[in-house]
Structure formats: C-alpha cells, structure tokens
Design a protein around this motif. Structure first.
Motif, PDB file in Angstrom:
ATOM      1  N   UNK A   1     101.922   3.622  45.950  1.00 19.59           N
ATOM      2  CA  UNK A   1     101.243   4.604  46.797  1.00 19.59           C
ATOM      3  C   UNK A   1     101.959   4.722  48.145  1.00 19.59           C
ATOM      4  N   UNK A   2     102.297   3.589  48.755  1.00 16.82           N
ATOM      5  CA  UNK A   2     103.002   3.620  50.040  1.00 16.82           C
ATOM      6  C   UNK A   2     104.367   4.292  49.900  1.00 16.82           C
ATOM      7  N   UNK A   3     105.072   4.005  48.815  1.00 17.41           N
ATOM      8  CA  UNK A   3     106.386   4.628  48.587  1.00 17.41           C
ATOM      9  C   UNK A   3     106.264   6.136  48.405  1.00 17.41           C
ATOM     10  N   UNK A   4     105.233   6.579  47.692  1.00 20.75           N
ATOM     11  CA  UNK A   4     105.014   8.018  47.517  1.00 20.75           C
ATOM     12  C   UNK A   4     104.734   8.689  48.855  1.00 20.75           C
ATOM     13  N   UNK A   5     103.938   8.054  49.702  1.00 20.94           N
ATOM     14  CA  UNK A   5     103.648   8.633  51.009  1.00 20.94           C
ATOM     15  C   UNK A   5     104.904   8.736  51.864  1.00 20.94           C
ATOM     16  N   UNK A   6     105.730   7.703  51.838  1.00 23.61           N
ATOM     17  CA  UNK A   6     106.985   7.739  52.600  1.00 23.61           C
ATOM     18  C   UNK A   6     107.911   8.815  52.036  1.00 23.61           C
ATOM     19  N   UNK A   7     108.045   8.866  50.712  1.00 27.51           N
ATOM     20  CA  UNK A   7     108.900   9.869  50.073  1.00 27.51           C
ATOM     21  C   UNK A   7     108.453  11.285  50.397  1.00 27.51           C
ATOM     22  N   UNK A   8     107.156  11.547  50.318  1.00 25.08           N
ATOM     23  CA  UNK A   8     106.670  12.896  50.584  1.00 25.08           C
ATOM     24  C   UNK A   8     106.787  13.253  52.063  1.00 25.08           C
ATOM     25  N   UNK A   9     106.698  12.263  52.947  1.00 25.50           N
ATOM     26  CA  UNK A   9     106.934  12.523  54.369  1.00 25.50           C
ATOM     27  C   UNK A   9     108.386  12.904  54.606  1.00 25.50           C
ATOM     28  N   UNK A  10     109.295  12.174  53.996  1.00 24.22           N
ATOM     29  CA  UNK A  10     110.723  12.485  54.126  1.00 24.22           C
ATOM     30  C   UNK A  10     111.022  13.861  53.546  1.00 24.22           C
ATOM     31  N   UNK A  11     110.444  14.172  52.385  1.00 21.97           N
ATOM     32  CA  UNK A  11     110.651  15.495  51.791  1.00 21.97           C
ATOM     33  C   UNK A  11     110.112  16.611  52.678  1.00 21.97           C
ATOM     34  N   UNK A  12     108.957  16.376  53.305  1.00 22.51           N
ATOM     35  CA  UNK A  12     108.367  17.399  54.179  1.00 22.51           C
ATOM     36  C   UNK A  12     109.236  17.639  55.407  1.00 22.51           C
ATOM     37  N   UNK A  13     109.861  16.581  55.909  1.00 26.93           N
ATOM     38  CA  UNK A  13     110.737  16.737  57.076  1.00 26.93           C
ATOM     39  C   UNK A  13     112.057  17.377  56.668  1.00 26.93           C
ATOM     40  N   UNK A  14     112.625  16.895  55.587  1.00 30.53           N
ATOM     41  CA  UNK A  14     113.948  17.356  55.149  1.00 30.53           C
ATOM     42  C   UNK A  14     113.909  18.752  54.527  1.00 30.53           C
ATOM     43  N   UNK A  15     112.897  19.012  53.704  1.00 27.03           N
ATOM     44  CA  UNK A  15     112.782  20.297  53.007  1.00 27.03           C
ATOM     45  C   UNK A  15     111.387  20.880  53.224  1.00 27.03           C
ATOM     46  N   UNK A  16     111.148  21.492  54.378  1.00 27.77           N
ATOM     47  CA  UNK A  16     109.821  22.081  54.617  1.00 27.77           C
ATOM     48  C   UNK A  16     109.531  23.164  53.579  1.00 27.77           C
ATOM     49  N   UNK A  17     108.282  23.259  53.219  1.00 28.44           N
ATOM     50  CA  UNK A  17     107.911  24.258  52.215  1.00 28.44           C
ATOM     51  C   UNK A  17     106.755  25.099  52.722  1.00 28.44           C
ATOM     52  N   UNK A  18     106.641  26.263  52.146  1.00 23.57           N
ATOM     53  CA  UNK A  18     105.489  27.102  52.442  1.00 23.57           C
ATOM     54  C   UNK A  18     104.444  26.850  51.367  1.00 23.57           C
ATOM     55  N   UNK A  19     103.180  26.858  51.734  1.00 23.05           N
ATOM     56  CA  UNK A  19     102.137  26.631  50.729  1.00 23.05           C
ATOM     57  C   UNK A  19     102.190  27.686  49.630  1.00 23.05           C
ATOM     58  N   UNK A  20     101.777  27.297  48.440  1.00 27.38           N
ATOM     59  CA  UNK A  20     101.750  28.235  47.319  1.00 27.38           C
ATOM     60  C   UNK A  20     100.360  28.247  46.696  1.00 27.38           C
ATOM     61  N   UNK A  21     100.069  29.338  46.000  1.00 24.12           N
ATOM     62  CA  UNK A  21      98.778  29.471  45.320  1.00 24.12           C
ATOM     63  C   UNK A  21      98.974  29.200  43.839  1.00 24.12           C
ATOM     64  N   UNK A  22      98.116  28.361  43.297  1.00 21.71           N
ATOM     65  CA  UNK A  22      98.179  28.040  41.878  1.00 21.71           C
ATOM     66  C   UNK A  22      96.921  28.485  41.166  1.00 21.71           C
ATOM     67  N   UNK A  23      96.583  27.790  40.104  1.00 26.42           N
ATOM     68  CA  UNK A  23      95.429  28.200  39.302  1.00 26.42           C
ATOM     69  C   UNK A  23      94.107  27.957  40.008  1.00 26.42           C
ATOM     70  N   UNK A  24      94.088  27.112  41.036  1.00 27.36           N
ATOM     71  CA  UNK A  24      92.847  26.897  41.791  1.00 27.36           C
ATOM     72  C   UNK A  24      92.616  27.986  42.833  1.00 27.36           C
ATOM     73  N   UNK A  25      93.602  28.825  43.035  1.00 23.99           N
ATOM     74  CA  UNK A  25      93.542  29.937  43.998  1.00 23.99           C
ATOM     75  C   UNK A  25      93.359  29.457  45.428  1.00 23.99           C
ATOM     76  N   UNK A  26      93.880  28.261  45.733  1.00 22.85           N
ATOM     77  CA  UNK A  26      93.940  27.774  47.102  1.00 22.85           C
ATOM     78  C   UNK A  26      95.404  27.480  47.413  1.00 22.85           C
ATOM     79  N   UNK A  27      95.760  27.576  48.683  1.00 21.75           N
ATOM     80  CA  UNK A  27      97.131  27.279  49.071  1.00 21.75           C
ATOM     81  C   UNK A  27      97.310  25.772  49.127  1.00 21.75           C
ATOM     82  N   UNK A  28      98.334  25.278  48.438  1.00 25.73           N
ATOM     83  CA  UNK A  28      98.598  23.844  48.431  1.00 25.73           C
ATOM     84  C   UNK A  28     100.060  23.578  48.745  1.00 25.73           C
TER      85      UNK A  28
END
Length: 93
Positions: free
Chosen positions: A20-47
């Motif tokens: 869990x800690x590794x996933x949080x660190x990885x996703x933080x690094x990904x968010x900094x390195x490759x920012x993304x725009x939210x997308x809409x999926x089958x739940x019809x909310x931006x994620x």
C-alpha cells in the motif's frame, strides 16, 4: 505493554502495508511526473489515477471480507478476484 504489541506483525501483514505504501509513493511520483486530466468512466464521475486506486482498494477490501465470510481463510482466489476487479476499475471507471 510493548509498543506495537496490539498488532500481529507477520510477514503477510508487513507485506500488505509495504505494498500500500509503495502504491501511494508510485502514484505520487506518477502524478508529479505525468499529470493527467480527470476522465469520465462508467460511473459518470470524473476520476484520476488516485481516485481509481482508492476505489479499487476499497472494493478489494469488501471483496476480501466477502470471501472470508463465504469461502473461508485461504484468500488466494479472493486476491485473484481483487486483481481482476482492480484491472476493471482502472480500465473502465
């Protein structure tokens, strides 16, 4: 009382928290390195990736609890089901 004596620190428990800690660190690094725009999926909310990680972790907890209730202690098939669920969340939510 010994500090940390309330928790059974076995290898699977330590591995769980490490993952869990590794996933949080990885996703933080990904968010900094490759920012993304939210997308809409089958739940019809931006994620974002982080939202989908949270949804997959929360759903996996319920899958594991259900597995323990209906099938019993060996969680290997429940873990496989959680991985399929997480892949589906990241693909379609």
């Amino acid at each position: 009382m010994i500090a940390g004596g309330w928790m059974a620190w076995t290898f699977p428990v330590a591995l769980f928290f490490w993952v869990i800690a590794s996933l949080l660190v990885l996703f933080t690094i990904l968010a900094i390195r490759f920012p993304e725009t939210p997308r809409r999926g089958i739940l019809r909310i931006e994620t974002t990736r982080g939202d989908r990680l949270f949804i997959s972790l929360l759903g996996s907890a319920f899958i594991c609890l259900g597995w323990l209730f209906f099938a019993g202690p060996p969680l290997w098939w429940g873990l496989a089901l959680c991985l399929v669920y997480a892949a589906a969340v990241f693909r379609w939510v």
